[in-house]
Design a protein around this motif. Structure first.
Motif, PDB file in Angstrom:
ATOM      1  N   GLY A   1       0.771  -1.233   0.000  1.00  0.00           N
ATOM      2  CA  GLY A   1       0.000   0.000   0.000  1.00  0.00           C
ATOM      3  C   GLY A   1       0.805   1.287   0.000  1.00  0.00           C
ATOM      4  N   VAL A   2       2.122   1.190  -0.229  1.00  0.00           N
ATOM      5  CA  VAL A   2       2.961   2.388  -0.366  1.00  0.00           C
ATOM      6  C   VAL A   2       3.386   2.527  -1.826  1.00  0.00           C
ATOM      7  CG1 VAL A   2       3.742   2.331   2.041  1.00  0.00           C
ATOM      8  CG2 VAL A   2       5.061   1.134   0.275  1.00  0.00           C
ATOM      9  N   VAL A   3       3.964   3.672  -2.178  1.00  0.00           N
ATOM     10  CA  VAL A   3       4.344   3.903  -3.566  1.00  0.00           C
ATOM     11  C   VAL A   3       5.384   2.872  -4.006  1.00  0.00           C
ATOM     12  CG1 VAL A   3       5.315   5.554  -5.215  1.00  0.00           C
ATOM     13  CG2 VAL A   3       3.814   6.370  -3.382  1.00  0.00           C
ATOM     14  N   HIS A   4       5.125   2.230  -5.126  1.00  0.00           N
ATOM     15  CA  HIS A   4       6.011   1.206  -5.687  1.00  0.00           C
ATOM     16  C   HIS A   4       7.372   1.812  -6.014  1.00  0.00           C
ATOM     17  CE1 HIS A   4       7.606  -1.750  -8.502  1.00  0.00           C
ATOM     18  NE2 HIS A   4       6.693  -2.593  -8.038  1.00  0.00           N
ATOM     19  N   GLY A   5       8.419   1.055  -5.737  1.00  0.00           N
ATOM     20  CA  GLY A   5       9.779   1.524  -6.018  1.00  0.00           C
ATOM     21  C   GLY A   5      10.013   1.865  -7.482  1.00  0.00           C
ATOM     22  N   GLY A   6       9.334   1.168  -8.385  1.00  0.00           N
ATOM     23  CA  GLY A   6       9.476   1.478  -9.809  1.00  0.00           C
ATOM     24  C   GLY A   6       8.934   2.853 -10.152  1.00  0.00           C
TER      25      GLY A   6
ATOM     26  N   VAL B   1      12.626   9.842 -10.085  1.00  0.00           N
ATOM     27  CA  VAL B   1      13.990  10.382 -10.022  1.00  0.00           C
ATOM     28  C   VAL B   1      14.617  10.458 -11.408  1.00  0.00           C
ATOM     29  CG1 VAL B   1      14.381   9.729  -7.620  1.00  0.00           C
ATOM     30  CG2 VAL B   1      15.119   8.173  -9.413  1.00  0.00           C
ATOM     31  N   ASP B   2      14.382   9.456 -12.230  1.00  0.00           N
ATOM     32  CA  ASP B   2      14.923   9.469 -13.594  1.00  0.00           C
ATOM     33  C   ASP B   2      14.366  10.657 -14.374  1.00  0.00           C
ATOM     34  OD1 ASP B   2      16.451   8.184 -15.783  1.00  0.00           O
ATOM     35  OD2 ASP B   2      14.473   7.791 -16.640  1.00  0.00           O
ATOM     36  N   SER B   3      13.070  10.880 -14.276  1.00  0.00           N
ATOM     37  CA  SER B   3      12.433  12.006 -14.971  1.00  0.00           C
ATOM     38  C   SER B   3      12.958  13.336 -14.449  1.00  0.00           C
ATOM     39  CB  SER B   3      10.909  11.956 -14.791  1.00  0.00           C
ATOM     40  OG  SER B   3      10.378  10.791 -15.367  1.00  0.00           O
TER      41      SER B   3
ATOM     42  N   LEU C   1      21.423   4.399 -13.664  1.00  0.00           N
ATOM     43  CA  LEU C   1      20.526   4.939 -12.646  1.00  0.00           C
ATOM     44  C   LEU C   1      20.728   4.114 -11.384  1.00  0.00           C
ATOM     45  CD1 LEU C   1      18.137   6.748 -11.752  1.00  0.00           C
ATOM     46  CD2 LEU C   1      16.612   4.995 -12.686  1.00  0.00           C
ATOM     47  N   ASN C   2      21.091   4.787 -10.303  1.00  0.00           N
ATOM     48  CA  ASN C   2      21.346   4.125  -9.035  1.00  0.00           C
ATOM     49  C   ASN C   2      20.411   4.751  -8.003  1.00  0.00           C
ATOM     50  OD1 ASN C   2      22.389   3.147  -6.631  1.00  0.00           O
ATOM     51  ND2 ASN C   2      24.504   3.404  -7.254  1.00  0.00           N
ATOM     52  N   VAL C   3      19.504   3.962  -7.464  1.00  0.00           N
ATOM     53  CA  VAL C   3      18.532   4.464  -6.502  1.00  0.00           C
ATOM     54  C   VAL C   3      18.710   3.734  -5.174  1.00  0.00           C
ATOM     55  CG1 VAL C   3      16.083   4.864  -6.013  1.00  0.00           C
ATOM     56  CG2 VAL C   3      16.878   4.832  -8.387  1.00  0.00           C
TER      57      VAL C   3
ATOM     58  N   ALA D   1      14.191   8.431  -0.767  1.00  0.00           N
ATOM     59  CA  ALA D   1      15.175   7.829  -1.666  1.00  0.00           C
ATOM     60  C   ALA D   1      16.202   8.871  -2.090  1.00  0.00           C
ATOM     61  CB  ALA D   1      14.489   7.266  -2.903  1.00  0.00           C
ATOM     62  N   THR D   2      17.387   8.381  -2.417  1.00  0.00           N
ATOM     63  CA  THR D   2      18.405   9.202  -3.057  1.00  0.00           C
ATOM     64  C   THR D   2      18.787   8.499  -4.351  1.00  0.00           C
ATOM     65  OG1 THR D   2      20.234   8.113  -1.912  1.00  0.00           O
ATOM     66  CG2 THR D   2      19.310  10.104  -0.879  1.00  0.00           C
ATOM     67  N   ALA D   3      19.275   9.273  -5.312  1.00  0.00           N
ATOM     68  CA  ALA D   3      19.617   8.673  -6.601  1.00  0.00           C
ATOM     69  C   ALA D   3      20.754   9.438  -7.260  1.00  0.00           C
ATOM     70  CB  ALA D   3      18.401   8.673  -7.521  1.00  0.00           C
ATOM     71  N   MET D   4      21.480   8.726  -8.099  1.00  0.00           N
ATOM     72  CA  MET D   4      22.489   9.311  -8.975  1.00  0.00           C
ATOM     73  C   MET D   4      22.263   8.721 -10.357  1.00  0.00           C
ATOM     74  SD  MET D   4      25.852   9.141  -6.542  1.00  0.00           S
ATOM     75  CE  MET D   4      26.862   9.988  -7.725  1.00  0.00           C
ATOM     76  N   SER D   5      22.579   9.507 -11.368  1.00  0.00           N
ATOM     77  CA  SER D   5      22.385   9.039 -12.728  1.00  0.00           C
ATOM     78  C   SER D   5      23.330   9.759 -13.668  1.00  0.00           C
ATOM     79  CB  SER D   5      20.939   9.291 -13.168  1.00  0.00           C
ATOM     80  OG  SER D   5      20.704   8.685 -14.415  1.00  0.00           O
TER      81      SER D   5
END
Length: 151
Positions: A62-67, A73-75, A96-98, A137-141
């Motif tokens: 019931g939480v936002v899907h990781g995908g 983050v990609d967008s 893409l690293n999340v 979440a944190t991400a690098m791309s």
């Protein structure tokens, strides 16, 4: 690569456009629009995008899907990259690293920044927070750049 057919046209979201900054009037990716992503800010190598939680993008807990968060983050990083120069496009995400740090609940906000843009590759960072300010979440791309050809 061939473009995807529009065999499921009834499922397609209405066309969405970026309404702020130097990219105003340019289209938002159909998948990002379908998820409900909205561009709030985009200028000078930075962007702020939001994603409201909904049952259609929830995982089985019931939480936002990781995908969906990965798409956010990609967008966000791709849009931040495109604001660096007029006519600059990304030819695609190179990597893409999340890192997920907490479940995504409520409206999520992604803040992205281009850290370095070279001749053909841009490097970005992004963080996602929920509406209470908690880090989700944190991400690098990195993105392959495509600049307009001189006339």
């Amino acid at each position: 690569m061939d473009r995807l057919s529009d065999s499921h046209a009834a499922e397609a979201p209405p066309a969405a456009t970026i309404e702020v900054g130097p990219l105003a009037g340019s289209p938002l990716a159909p998948f990002a629009a379908w998820l409900g992503i909205v561009v709030r800010e985009a200028d000078q190598g930075r962007s702020v995008l939001t994603l409201p939680a909904s049952s259609r993008i929830a995982n089985r807990r019931g939480v936002v899907h990781g995908g969906a968060i990965a798409t956010l983050v990609d967008s966000s990083m791709a849009i931040a990259t495109r604001t660096l120069e007029q006519g600059l496009e990304t030819s695609g995400t190179v990597d893409l690293n999340v890192h997920f740090t907490a479940p995504g609940r409520g409206e999520l906000t992604a803040r992205a920044e281009v850290k370095h843009a070279g001749g053909s590759i841009a490097f970005c960072q992004c963080e996602v927070r929920d509406d209470g300010g908690a880090l989700v979440a944190t991400a690098m791309s990195s993105f392959k750049l495509r600049r307009p050809r001189p006339a």
